[in-house]
Design a protein around this motif. Structure first.
Motif: not given
Ligand SMILES: [Zn+2]
Length: 157
Positions: A116-121, A127-129, A143-145, A149-153
């Motif tokens: 599900q595309l709940t995050h932003w790449f 980075r994923r937000h 948009r991304c799952g 990618g890598k999680a945003c700090k």
């Protein structure tokens, strides 16, 4: 021959003959009009009746056939419905669910359909937000799952 004596007799005879002829003619005419007129009429009526009876029989036959066909169709319909209930429904529901899931990602061509595309790449740094992050949709990306990618700090992805 004494015509003087015969004359009234002949006249009477002629009258009688005339009356008889008239009577005969009347009877003949009556005979002709009475039985001949209803003759063809009744024949026509009989023919008409026969035709009506024939078409009624035909209709009855067709009705019986239609009834039979209807029964067969009803049986077939029931079988199909049972088949659908047995086989189709689980598959149908799964397919419907897959379609619902599939519709969302198809709006974004570069994303995978399974998540599900709940995050932003963010494409610049990979980075994923999450949606609460200030970089969500504010940076160049897509948009991304939740695991891409890598999680945003900052927001934890
Ligand atoms: Zn973030």
């Amino acid at each position: 021959m004494n015509w003087k004596i015969l004359r009234p007799f002949v006249q009477y005879l002629l009258l009688a003959v005339l009356l008889l002829l008239a009577g005969l003619f009347a009877a003949f005419a009556d005979d002709k009009t009475k039985p001949t007129k209803p003759g063809p009429e009744s024949q026509e009526a009989r023919e008409e009746l026969r035709k009506i009876r024939d078409s009624l029989d035909q209709l009855r036959d067709e009705h019986a056939k239609l009834k039979e066909e209807n029964g067969l169709l009803r049986k077939e319909n029931q079988q199909l419905r049972r088949l659908l209930a047995d086989k189709g429904e689980p598959g149908g529901v799964a397919a419907a669910a897959a379609n619902v899931v599939g519709v969302v990602p198809t709006n974004q061509p570069n994303t995978e359909a399974k998540t599900q595309l709940t995050h932003w790449f963010t494409t610049s740094n990979g980075r994923r937000h999450n949606s609460r992050c200030r970089y969500f949709k504010t940076t160049e990306g897509r948009r991304c799952g939740p695991h891409e990618g890598k999680a945003c700090k900052l927001c934890g992805g």
